[in-house]
Design a protein around this motif. Structure first.
Motif, PDB file in Angstrom:
ATOM      1  N   ALA A  48       0.776  -1.577   0.067  1.00 27.93           N
ATOM      2  CA  ALA A  48      -0.207  -0.034   0.069  1.00 27.93           C
ATOM      3  C   ALA A  48       0.659   1.398   0.346  1.00 27.93           C
ATOM      4  O   ALA A  48       0.405   2.559  -0.350  1.00 27.93           O
ATOM      5  N   ARG A  49       2.000   1.480   0.798  1.00 24.99           N
ATOM      6  CA  ARG A  49       2.986   2.254   0.900  1.00 24.99           C
ATOM      7  C   ARG A  49       3.858   2.011  -0.405  1.00 24.99           C
ATOM      8  O   ARG A  49       4.850   3.118  -0.726  1.00 24.99           O
ATOM      9  N   HIS A  50       3.993   1.294  -1.470  1.00 22.70           N
ATOM     10  CA  HIS A  50       4.855   1.799  -3.008  1.00 22.70           C
ATOM     11  C   HIS A  50       3.904   0.818  -4.155  1.00 22.70           C
ATOM     12  O   HIS A  50       4.390   0.271  -4.442  1.00 22.70           O
ATOM     13  N   PRO A  51       2.321   1.991  -4.308  1.00 25.75           N
ATOM     14  CA  PRO A  51       1.491   1.145  -5.401  1.00 25.75           C
ATOM     15  C   PRO A  51       2.913   1.364  -6.392  1.00 25.75           C
ATOM     16  O   PRO A  51       2.343   0.198  -7.374  1.00 25.75           O
ATOM     17  N   GLU A  52       3.458   2.021  -7.609  1.00 27.31           N
ATOM     18  CA  GLU A  52       3.891   2.426  -8.336  1.00 27.31           C
ATOM     19  C   GLU A  52       4.542   1.101  -8.186  1.00 27.31           C
ATOM     20  O   GLU A  52       4.830   0.412  -9.670  1.00 27.31           O
ATOM     21  N   ARG A  53       5.734   1.301  -7.286  1.00 27.87           N
ATOM     22  CA  ARG A  53       6.819   0.065  -7.580  1.00 27.87           C
ATOM     23  C   ARG A  53       5.864  -1.761  -7.554  1.00 27.87           C
ATOM     24  O   ARG A  53       6.315  -2.250  -8.972  1.00 27.87           O
ATOM     25  N   VAL A  54       4.768  -1.831  -7.029  1.00 27.41           N
ATOM     26  CA  VAL A  54       4.192  -2.972  -7.499  1.00 27.41           C
ATOM     27  C   VAL A  54       3.324  -2.993  -8.621  1.00 27.41           C
ATOM     28  O   VAL A  54       3.543  -4.329  -9.130  1.00 27.41           O
ATOM     29  N   ARG A  55       2.830  -1.607  -9.322  1.00 25.64           N
ATOM     30  CA  ARG A  55       2.537  -1.956 -10.539  1.00 25.64           C
ATOM     31  C   ARG A  55       3.421  -2.182 -11.475  1.00 25.64           C
ATOM     32  O   ARG A  55       3.792  -2.820 -12.352  1.00 25.64           O
ATOM     33  N   ARG A  56       4.449  -1.738 -11.239  1.00 31.23           N
ATOM     34  CA  ARG A  56       6.023  -1.599 -12.654  1.00 31.23           C
ATOM     35  C   ARG A  56       6.680  -3.927 -11.835  1.00 31.23           C
ATOM     36  O   ARG A  56       7.124  -3.580 -13.365  1.00 31.23           O
ATOM     37  N   TYR A  57       6.659  -3.605 -10.869  1.00 25.02           N
ATOM     38  CA  TYR A  57       6.980  -5.309 -11.144  1.00 25.02           C
ATOM     39  C   TYR A  57       5.754  -6.206 -11.516  1.00 25.02           C
ATOM     40  O   TYR A  57       6.752  -6.965 -12.013  1.00 25.02           O
ATOM     41  N   ARG A  58       4.419  -5.869 -11.323  1.00 20.59           N
ATOM     42  CA  ARG A  58       3.281  -7.081 -11.561  1.00 20.59           C
ATOM     43  C   ARG A  58       3.390  -6.980 -13.578  1.00 20.59           C
ATOM     44  O   ARG A  58       3.484  -8.038 -14.027  1.00 20.59           O
ATOM     45  N   ARG A  59       3.622  -5.840 -13.594  1.00 19.16           N
ATOM     46  CA  ARG A  59       4.124  -5.910 -15.283  1.00 19.16           C
ATOM     47  C   ARG A  59       4.866  -6.534 -15.963  1.00 19.16           C
ATOM     48  O   ARG A  59       5.035  -7.330 -16.687  1.00 19.16           O
ATOM     49  N   ASP A  60       5.782  -6.540 -14.830  1.00 18.85           N
ATOM     50  CA  ASP A  60       7.526  -7.227 -15.441  1.00 18.85           C
ATOM     51  C   ASP A  60       7.257  -8.280 -15.406  1.00 18.85           C
ATOM     52  O   ASP A  60       7.519  -9.003 -16.843  1.00 18.85           O
ATOM     53  N   LEU A  61       6.389  -8.962 -14.175  1.00 20.58           N
ATOM     54  CA  LEU A  61       5.940 -10.075 -14.183  1.00 20.58           C
ATOM     55  C   LEU A  61       4.650 -11.170 -15.100  1.00 20.58           C
ATOM     56  O   LEU A  61       5.432 -12.221 -15.192  1.00 20.58           O
ATOM     57  N   GLU A  62       4.167 -10.164 -15.310  1.00 19.64           N
ATOM     58  CA  GLU A  62       3.262 -10.825 -16.020  1.00 19.64           C
ATOM     59  C   GLU A  62       3.859 -10.961 -18.028  1.00 19.64           C
ATOM     60  O   GLU A  62       3.754 -12.376 -18.435  1.00 19.64           O
ATOM     61  N   ARG A  63       4.946 -10.185 -17.780  1.00 16.83           N
ATOM     62  CA  ARG A  63       5.798 -10.210 -18.998  1.00 16.83           C
ATOM     63  C   ARG A  63       6.186 -11.673 -19.430  1.00 16.83           C
ATOM     64  O   ARG A  63       6.246 -12.266 -19.993  1.00 16.83           O
ATOM     65  N   TRP A  64       6.831 -11.779 -18.473  1.00 14.16           N
ATOM     66  CA  TRP A  64       7.738 -12.636 -18.039  1.00 14.16           C
ATOM     67  C   TRP A  64       6.907 -14.056 -18.637  1.00 14.16           C
ATOM     68  O   TRP A  64       7.545 -15.041 -18.547  1.00 14.16           O
ATOM     69  N   ALA A  65       6.001 -14.278 -17.406  1.00 14.54           N
ATOM     70  CA  ALA A  65       5.116 -15.359 -17.448  1.00 14.54           C
ATOM     71  C   ALA A  65       4.588 -15.975 -18.824  1.00 14.54           C
ATOM     72  O   ALA A  65       4.691 -16.462 -19.205  1.00 14.54           O
ATOM     73  N   ARG A  66       3.925 -14.851 -19.916  1.00 20.38           N
ATOM     74  CA  ARG A  66       3.786 -15.303 -21.009  1.00 20.38           C
ATOM     75  C   ARG A  66       4.574 -15.422 -21.749  1.00 20.38           C
ATOM     76  O   ARG A  66       5.095 -16.807 -22.468  1.00 20.38           O
TER      77      ARG A  66
END
Length: 232
Positions: free
Chosen positions: A198-216
């Motif tokens: 909750a304190r780092h929403p932009e970092r979470v969004r950036r990491y999630r995008r990276d993870l989803e690209r990697w998973a695909r």
């Protein structure tokens, strides 16, 4: 005799039900699963010591590159529902030892600790780099001799799909089915007990995008590799 060799020693020590065949000392006890697990690892270490002692006795060890690693950790309910090693991607599941013991002619004068994050996919490229062998195409890792920092990613899909990303001090855990994300600062919270997403929403969004690209990309790569193997 006299020819180069490559050998893999993969003990069963440390796997459930934590009862290593053959008996032997149990310095950590036998009362609980964790005590039996640690005692199993101790006996696995003894067996590895016997192997290395024989290599030394035969005059082979001083010209042999030895790599010791673990293929996974083991969980004992440090987090709810986390047992064994394939259900989650917390540190108790994915943090493993990695030692590269160089022969005398390659060894530095002191023990070195590589500062960068590493994956077990980096082990083979590192061995080849140390031996001066060109890395074949298609390898997923890279040599750890280059001290370049990069994120490491991992997943578990035993019951639910869980993705993880480690970047420096931060680690993001994503559970696909519940659409939840947890962020931890491992420097301040190595046991992953305080979610700071909750304190780092932009970092979470950036990491999630990276993870989803990697998973695909991983899925496409696995499908391509499977098709290639089927054609052979």
């Amino acid at each position: 005799p006299g020819q180069p060799f490559f050998a893999v020693y993969a003990p069963i020590a440390g796997h459930h039900p934590y009862e290593l065949p053959g008996g032997g000392p149990s310095p950590f006890g036998k009362e609980t699963d964790k005590q039996r697990y640690l005692s199993d690892l101790y006996r696995g270490d003894l067996a590895l010591g016997r192997l290395l002692a024989r290599l030394r006795q035969d005059g082979i060890l001083e010209r042999t590159l030895v790599v010791v690693d673990g293929d996974h950790g083991e969980a004992f309910l440090q987090h709810p529902g986390n047992i064994a090693h394939s259900l989650h991607v917390y540190e108790e599941n994915v943090h493993v030892p990695l030692y590269v013991v160089l022969p005398a002619r390659l060894a530095p004068e002191r023990q070195l600790v590589a500062p960068q994050l590493a994956s077990l996919t980096d082990v083979a490229p590192t061995i080849l780099d140390l031996l001066g062998v060109e890395l074949p195409r298609g390898f997923r890792g890279r040599s750890l001799l280059a001290p370049l920092s990069r994120p490491q990613r991992f997943f578990a899909d035993h019951a639910r799909t869980r993705l993880g990303l480690r970047h420096g001090r931060y680690k993001l855990l994503v559970e696909r089915e519940s659409n939840t994300a947890l962020l931890f600062d491992l420097r301040r919270d190595p046991d992953e007990q305080r979610d700071i997403s909750a304190r780092h929403p932009e970092r979470v969004r950036r990491y999630r995008r990276d993870l989803e690209r990697w998973a695909r990309a991983q899925r496409r790569w696995l499908e391509t590799a499977g098709t290639s193997l089927a054609k052979r």
